[in-house]
Design a protein around this motif. Structure first.
Motif, PDB file in Angstrom:
ATOM      1  N   GLY A  93      -7.051  -5.463  -5.054  1.00 59.76           N
ATOM      2  CA  GLY A  93      -7.477  -6.789  -4.646  1.00 59.76           C
ATOM      3  C   GLY A  93      -8.046  -6.860  -3.248  1.00 59.76           C
ATOM      4  O   GLY A  93      -8.317  -7.947  -2.738  1.00 59.76           O
ATOM      5  N   VAL A  94      -8.246  -5.711  -2.584  1.00 62.18           N
ATOM      6  CA  VAL A  94      -8.776  -5.697  -1.217  1.00 62.18           C
ATOM      7  C   VAL A  94     -10.160  -5.042  -1.232  1.00 62.18           C
ATOM      8  O   VAL A  94     -10.282  -3.818  -1.206  1.00 62.18           O
ATOM      9  N   ALA A 103     -12.174  -3.129  -8.467  1.00 62.82           N
ATOM     10  CA  ALA A 103     -12.765  -4.302  -7.819  1.00 62.82           C
ATOM     11  C   ALA A 103     -13.982  -4.791  -8.597  1.00 62.82           C
ATOM     12  O   ALA A 103     -14.211  -6.006  -8.716  1.00 62.82           O
ATOM     13  N   ILE A 104     -14.762  -3.860  -9.126  1.00 59.65           N
ATOM     14  CA  ILE A 104     -15.917  -4.250  -9.940  1.00 59.65           C
ATOM     15  C   ILE A 104     -15.457  -5.041 -11.159  1.00 59.65           C
ATOM     16  O   ILE A 104     -16.052  -6.065 -11.518  1.00 59.65           O
ATOM     17  N   GLY A 105     -14.365  -4.593 -11.797  1.00 58.11           N
ATOM     18  CA  GLY A 105     -13.813  -5.344 -12.921  1.00 58.11           C
ATOM     19  C   GLY A 105     -13.393  -6.741 -12.507  1.00 58.11           C
ATOM     20  O   GLY A 105     -13.644  -7.726 -13.228  1.00 58.11           O
ATOM     21  N   LYS A 133      -8.379 -15.282   8.013  1.00 59.43           N
ATOM     22  CA  LYS A 133      -8.335 -14.060   8.811  1.00 59.43           C
ATOM     23  C   LYS A 133      -8.388 -12.823   7.916  1.00 59.43           C
ATOM     24  O   LYS A 133      -9.023 -11.823   8.254  1.00 59.43           O
ATOM     25  N   ARG A 134      -7.728 -12.909   6.776  1.00 58.49           N
ATOM     26  CA  ARG A 134      -7.793 -11.802   5.817  1.00 58.49           C
ATOM     27  C   ARG A 134      -9.231 -11.610   5.337  1.00 58.49           C
ATOM     28  O   ARG A 134      -9.734 -10.488   5.269  1.00 58.49           O
ATOM     29  N   PHE A 135      -9.896 -12.717   4.989  1.00 59.11           N
ATOM     30  CA  PHE A 135     -11.292 -12.660   4.566  1.00 59.11           C
ATOM     31  C   PHE A 135     -12.156 -12.032   5.659  1.00 59.11           C
ATOM     32  O   PHE A 135     -13.008 -11.173   5.388  1.00 59.11           O
ATOM     33  N   VAL A 157      -5.078  -5.763   5.696  1.00 55.45           N
ATOM     34  CA  VAL A 157      -6.037  -5.220   4.731  1.00 55.45           C
ATOM     35  C   VAL A 157      -6.502  -3.823   5.109  1.00 55.45           C
ATOM     36  O   VAL A 157      -7.223  -3.183   4.336  1.00 55.45           O
ATOM     37  N   MET A 158      -6.109  -3.343   6.267  1.00 57.98           N
ATOM     38  CA  MET A 158      -6.507  -1.993   6.669  1.00 57.98           C
ATOM     39  C   MET A 158      -5.664  -0.961   5.925  1.00 57.98           C
ATOM     40  O   MET A 158      -4.574  -1.255   5.443  1.00 57.98           O
ATOM     41  N   SER A 159      -6.185   0.247   5.851  1.00 53.36           N
ATOM     42  CA  SER A 159      -5.511   1.298   5.103  1.00 53.36           C
ATOM     43  C   SER A 159      -5.846   2.639   5.735  1.00 53.36           C
ATOM     44  O   SER A 159      -6.865   2.791   6.410  1.00 53.36           O
TER      45      SER A 159
END
Length: 418
Positions: free
Chosen positions: A395-396, A74-76, A137-139, A56-58
């Motif tokens: 989605g992240v 994400a708000i949507g 773990k993603r969460f 999930v890092m960028s």
């Protein structure tokens, strides 16, 4: 049309389809979660990527056109999750992890599916399998928690913040991103994100390094700052602020008269002469009017280096002899200044355009123990910001503890609620 504007429009157009598809996406997730059949076998064939366990890092900076667009998307997504009823509370009394078989795992699966961390293809089961492990773990990574795959108290607290509150947090932080985006248009800059206790070194629109930080306590908050780093001091003296003299040093001297000597701290008069601590009445606060200076060295409060930039708060960034603090989950432990993990890497990057100051000379100077101020040939902008929710991918969505209670919901102050 300038480069920044073109880039913004390119990213915006890429999200047009995403925004239109968001309602169907949310409906599909919720429908599949509640109608899915129970998993009948541990041998079902689908890989860990289907469990949402991808990285999930960028390298996208928090302050960027991409992050702005991703956060709007994400708000949507969260608006549609809320419209479909959000997610239920996950029972928080048990330590669940890989190999657990418990009825509460089903509630955990539902929660992770609705937020997009676990694929609905994983189905429902009381078994905490490898897919739930990857999803949890993603969460945890998205919420700045240790990705250990275990449901501890902070994981439960983050998980049981309602979808409505998370939506509000995203909206609040989208406004923050919009309000300050203009300050982040330089080719190189440093961004300190206070609630994340993290630092980004950004160059040409990408994060070149991230550094774990320790920021101010609730009663000694790190301020919002826009400035430019103009000086690095190798082997710095530490001059104790009056607030620390009053709150910390004077009470410590009352308990241990040798505290100053043991910590290489000298008391200096206005003319620079040294004052004997034994001549001071420590039962009063008169000493707060004097100057307390700690010599350079391994036990110096700033350790090897201090990073200066003009500001009205007397705030700076620095190394620390207490490296173990960077391992803490809640790194809100300073008196307002910012401690930087792997600070030597950051300083090397800052000094890149300062002639003669390569990594080797920097390290040699640290070993010399000599107090050495270095002026940057090209000052580097620095921004202290407060961003507790953002998105850097489809989605992240990332969320952090609202340590200074600026987001409008007590539910978001996880460190204070436990």
């Amino acid at each position: 049309m300038n480069t920044s504007r073109r880039h913004f429009l390119t990213v915006a157009s890429a999200f047009a389809g995403t925004a239109l598809a968001a309602p169907a996406f949310a409906q599909d997730i919720l429908g599949d979660v509640f109608s899915s059949t129970r998993r009948g076998s541990w041998g079902d064939q689908f890989d860990a990527r289907a469990a949402g366990g991808e990285e999930v890092m960028s390298n996208i900076p928090i302050y960027s056109a991409e992050t702005l667009m991703y956060t709007q998307a994400a708000i949507g997504q969260y608006q549609n999750i809320v419209a479909q009823g959000g997610w239920g509370q996950v029972p928080s009394g048990k330590k669940l992890q890989l190999g657990s078989v418990d009825g509460d795992v089903e509630a955990l699966r539902r929660r992770l599916m609705i937020s997009g961390d676990l694929s609905q293809r994983a189905g429902m089961s009381p078994a905490f399998d490898t897919y739930v492990d990857a999803a949890l773990k993603r969460f945890q990574r998205r919420h700045g928690l240790p990705a250990d795959g275990v449901t501890g108290k902070y994981t439960y607290a983050a998980m049981n913040v309602s979808a409505q509150v998370r939506l509000g947090q995203l909206q609040t932080n989208l406004n923050r991103l919009n309000e300050r985006m203009g300050a982040y248009q330089t080719p190189r800059y440093v961004m300190v994100n206070i609630p994340a206790a993290q630092i980004e070194a950004v160059e040409n629109g990408r994060v070149v390094s991230r550094h774990t930080a320790v920021v101010g306590k609730i009663d000694r908050q790190t301020p919002i700052i826009d400035s430019a780093i103009n000086e690095v001091i190798v082997n710095p003296y530490w001059n104790a602020p009056e607030s620390i003299v009053r709150k910390d040093i004077i009470p410590l001297m009352r308990k241990n008269p040798n505290y100053l000597r043991d910590n290489n701290i000298r008391i200096l008069a206005g003319d620079g002469s040294e004052i004997d601590p034994m001549t001071i009445d420590w039962s009063t606060e008169d000493a707060a009017k004097l100057r307390f200076r700690q010599d350079p060295g391994k036990i110096n409060a700033m350790a090897s280096v201090k990073i200066n930039f003009p500001n009205s708060h007397a705030t700076y960034m620095h190394d620390t002899p207490q490296q173990s603090l960077f391992n803490n989950l809640m790194r809100f432990d300073s008196s307002g200044c910012v401690r930087v993990q792997n600070v030597r890497d950051l300083v090397t990057w800052l000094l890149r355009d300062t002639q003669g100051w390569n990594r080797q000379r920097f390290e040699d100077t640290i070993r010399s123990g000599q107090n050495t101020p270095v002026q940057l040939a090209v000052p580097v902008p620095v921004h202290f910001s407060y961003v507790s929710a953002w998105s850097t991918g489809d989605g992240v969505s990332h969320f952090r503890d609202d340590i200074y209670a600026l987001d409008g919901s007590q539910e978001l102050q996880l460190s204070q609620a436990l």
